[in-house]
Motif scaffolding. Structure first.
Motif, short mmCIF file in Angstrom:
data_model
loop_
_atom_site.label_atom_id
_atom_site.label_comp_id
_atom_site.label_asym_id
_atom_site.label_seq_id
_atom_site.Cartn_x
_atom_site.Cartn_y
_atom_site.Cartn_z
N MET A 1 41.72 15.13 8.54
CA MET A 1 40.79 16.21 8.58
C MET A 1 39.66 15.86 9.46
SD MET A 1 38.47 17.99 5.72
CE MET A 1 37.42 16.47 5.10
N GLN A 2 38.99 16.55 10.41
CA GLN A 2 37.99 15.96 11.25
C GLN A 2 36.45 15.98 10.38
OE1 GLN A 2 38.35 17.58 15.58
NE2 GLN A 2 40.09 18.67 14.63
N THR A 3 36.28 15.13 9.64
CA THR A 3 35.34 15.18 8.87
C THR A 3 33.99 15.73 8.93
OG1 THR A 3 36.50 13.30 7.73
CG2 THR A 3 34.15 13.99 6.92
N GLU A 4 33.54 14.94 10.19
CA GLU A 4 32.17 15.28 10.84
C GLU A 4 32.07 16.59 11.33
OE1 GLU A 4 28.87 13.37 13.90
OE2 GLU A 4 30.76 12.59 13.72
N LYS A 5 33.05 17.17 11.96
CA LYS A 5 33.16 18.60 12.41
C LYS A 5 33.23 19.80 11.28
CE LYS A 5 35.24 17.65 16.97
NZ LYS A 5 36.18 18.10 17.90
N SER A 36 28.84 18.62 -6.70
CA SER A 36 27.57 19.10 -6.66
C SER A 36 26.75 18.04 -5.77
CB SER A 36 26.82 19.28 -8.16
OG SER A 36 26.74 17.76 -8.76
N ALA A 37 27.07 16.73 -5.77
CA ALA A 37 26.31 15.83 -4.79
C ALA A 37 26.65 16.43 -3.35
CB ALA A 37 26.89 14.67 -5.14
N VAL A 38 28.04 16.73 -2.97
CA VAL A 38 28.49 17.10 -1.72
C VAL A 38 27.70 18.29 -1.33
CG1 VAL A 38 30.24 18.02 -0.47
CG2 VAL A 38 30.35 15.87 -1.47
N VAL A 39 27.72 19.32 -2.15
CA VAL A 39 27.20 20.69 -1.95
C VAL A 39 25.54 20.57 -1.62
CG1 VAL A 39 26.60 23.11 -2.81
CG2 VAL A 39 29.02 22.01 -3.01
N PRO A 162 30.37 26.89 -0.77
CA PRO A 162 30.57 26.09 0.34
C PRO A 162 31.91 25.38 0.53
CG PRO A 162 28.33 25.98 -0.30
CD PRO A 162 29.19 26.57 -1.22
N ILE A 163 32.51 24.84 -0.59
CA ILE A 163 33.69 23.80 -0.64
C ILE A 163 34.87 24.44 -1.19
CG2 ILE A 163 31.81 21.80 -0.59
CD1 ILE A 163 32.61 21.38 -3.27
N ALA A 164 34.91 25.35 -1.38
CA ALA A 164 36.11 26.04 -2.11
C ALA A 164 37.29 26.18 -1.46
CB ALA A 164 35.68 27.57 -2.45
N ASP A 165 37.16 26.05 0.30
CA ASP A 165 38.28 26.01 0.72
C ASP A 165 38.67 24.44 1.10
OD1 ASP A 165 40.62 27.25 2.06
OD2 ASP A 165 39.48 26.67 4.11
N LEU A 166 38.21 23.46 0.29
CA LEU A 166 38.54 21.90 0.20
C LEU A 166 38.95 21.58 -0.80
CD1 LEU A 166 35.00 20.86 1.67
CD2 LEU A 166 37.07 21.19 2.98
N VAL A 171 36.73 16.68 -0.48
CA VAL A 171 35.55 16.56 -0.97
C VAL A 171 35.23 15.02 -1.07
CG1 VAL A 171 34.01 17.01 -2.78
CG2 VAL A 171 35.74 18.77 -2.38
N TYR A 172 36.03 14.31 -1.62
CA TYR A 172 35.70 13.00 -1.47
C TYR A 172 35.65 12.11 -0.19
CZ TYR A 172 36.41 12.08 -6.58
OH TYR A 172 36.17 12.06 -7.99
N GLU A 173 36.41 12.82 0.83
CA GLU A 173 36.24 12.28 2.24
C GLU A 173 34.93 12.56 2.70
OE1 GLU A 173 38.77 12.97 6.47
OE2 GLU A 173 40.03 13.20 4.27
N ILE A 174 34.44 13.94 2.45
CA ILE A 174 33.32 14.33 2.76
C ILE A 174 32.09 13.62 2.48
CG2 ILE A 174 31.57 16.31 3.14
CD1 ILE A 174 33.69 18.25 3.55
N ALA A 175 32.33 13.20 0.93
CA ALA A 175 31.14 12.71 0.09
C ALA A 175 30.93 10.97 0.75
CB ALA A 175 31.71 12.24 -1.46
N ALA A 176 32.16 10.45 1.26
CA ALA A 176 32.02 9.24 1.68
C ALA A 176 31.21 9.21 3.16
CB ALA A 176 33.54 8.46 1.90
N PHE A 177 31.71 10.32 3.99
CA PHE A 177 31.09 10.39 5.23
C PHE A 177 29.43 10.52 5.02
CE2 PHE A 177 29.17 13.48 8.31
CZ PHE A 177 29.46 12.54 9.45
N LEU A 178 28.91 11.37 3.79
CA LEU A 178 27.80 11.79 3.70
C LEU A 178 26.99 10.73 3.11
CD1 LEU A 178 28.03 15.48 2.34
CD2 LEU A 178 27.28 14.57 4.46
#
Length: 263
Positions: A1-5, A36-39, A162-166, A171-178
């Motif tokens: 996944m291209q996380t930042e994009k 909830s942290a990610v959203v 916002p994250i229902a297609d993940l 979600v964890y990958e995005i959480a780490a990025f954030l």
């Protein structure tokens, strides 16, 4: 996944939706969990007002602390983030006291657990109406469209997802990025609706990694009977929950009146 994009795509989607809807921002519940942290972090990145609401109902202190630490970190980074604490334990107990007595059972416990989620939904929509916000959902793809692991008209009662297609792993990958706090990333996922706070895996009978695998097997229309052992067991769990919870995933059925009955 291209996380930042992907992050930028979701943030742009949130901002565009809110702008077109003519609202002032977002409101969501903070549970101390990763979703909830990610959203909340994604909503904050829109620059629009983001209200984080804590709604404990006899919540374990470690869940409360994780949520509070996340909010503190978010507010340090984003000036558009505000928060409020609404202690719902007394409301929950008062509601229970007005209901007819029922024998202790698993169905009673589930009904009360779902009541917690619906009290929180009502609270979020109070603030949404008060401030002109949208209620942002925190469900991921496995929960919302895989096994239906959410409360109908509870955490499933939202304005946008916002994250229902993940998948949960994404979600964890995005959480780490954030750069979400490590204590949230390392905590076992739980819905926080039961006093003894079982993990999601304990309730479902399978881990999110296993459920993601099962979802892909069914999406590929592969024959489950070619598998055995634990894999077959997971496929059966996924299929059972997916079938039982279709009423959550599909629109409300409408009884259509035949034209000839209207004449």
């Amino acid at each position: 996944m291209q996380t930042e994009k992907v992050v930028n795509h979701i943030v742009d989607w949130l901002k565009e939706y809110a702008t077109n809807a003519g609202v002032n921002g977002f409101v969501l519940g903070i549970s101390g969990g990763v979703d909830s942290a990610v959203v909340s972090a994604l909503c904050a990145r829109t620059g629009l007002r983001t209200l984080c609401v804590e709604m404990p109902i006899h919540q374990p202190q470690n869940q409360v602390s994780r949520g509070q630490d996340h909010i503190t970190a978010l507010k340090e980074q984003f000036a558009n983030v505000t928060n409020i604490l609404v202690e719902l334990s007394p409301v929950f107990e008062q509601f229970k006291s007005t209901l007819p007595l029922a024998e202790e059972s698993s169905t009673l416990q589930l009904a009360l657990a779902n009541t917690r989620a619906r009290l929180r939904m009502t609270t979020l929509y109070y603030f949404a109406g008060l401030h002109g916000y949208l209620v942002a959902g925190t469900g991921n793809k496995i929960e919302d469209f895989g096994v239906g692991f959410f409360t109908k008209y509870g955490d499933g009662g939202v304005d946008l997802s916002p994250i229902a297609d993940l998948l949960k792993s994404e979600v964890y990958e995005i959480a780490a990025f954030l750069k979400i706090n490590n204590d949230i990333l390392e905590a076992a996922p739980t819905d926080g609706l039961f006093s003894h706070s079982p993990s999601d895996e304990e309730q479902i009978g399978a881990s999110y990694d296993e459920l993601e695998w099962a979802m892909k097997i069914f999406e590929k229309e592969m024959d489950p009977l070619q598998f055995s052992g634990r894999q077959l067991e997971v496929l059966k769990i996924y299929k059972r929950l997916n079938s039982a919870n279709q009423h959550k995933m599909k629109p409300i059925p409408v009884c259509e009146i035949p034209v000839h009955l209207r004449n």
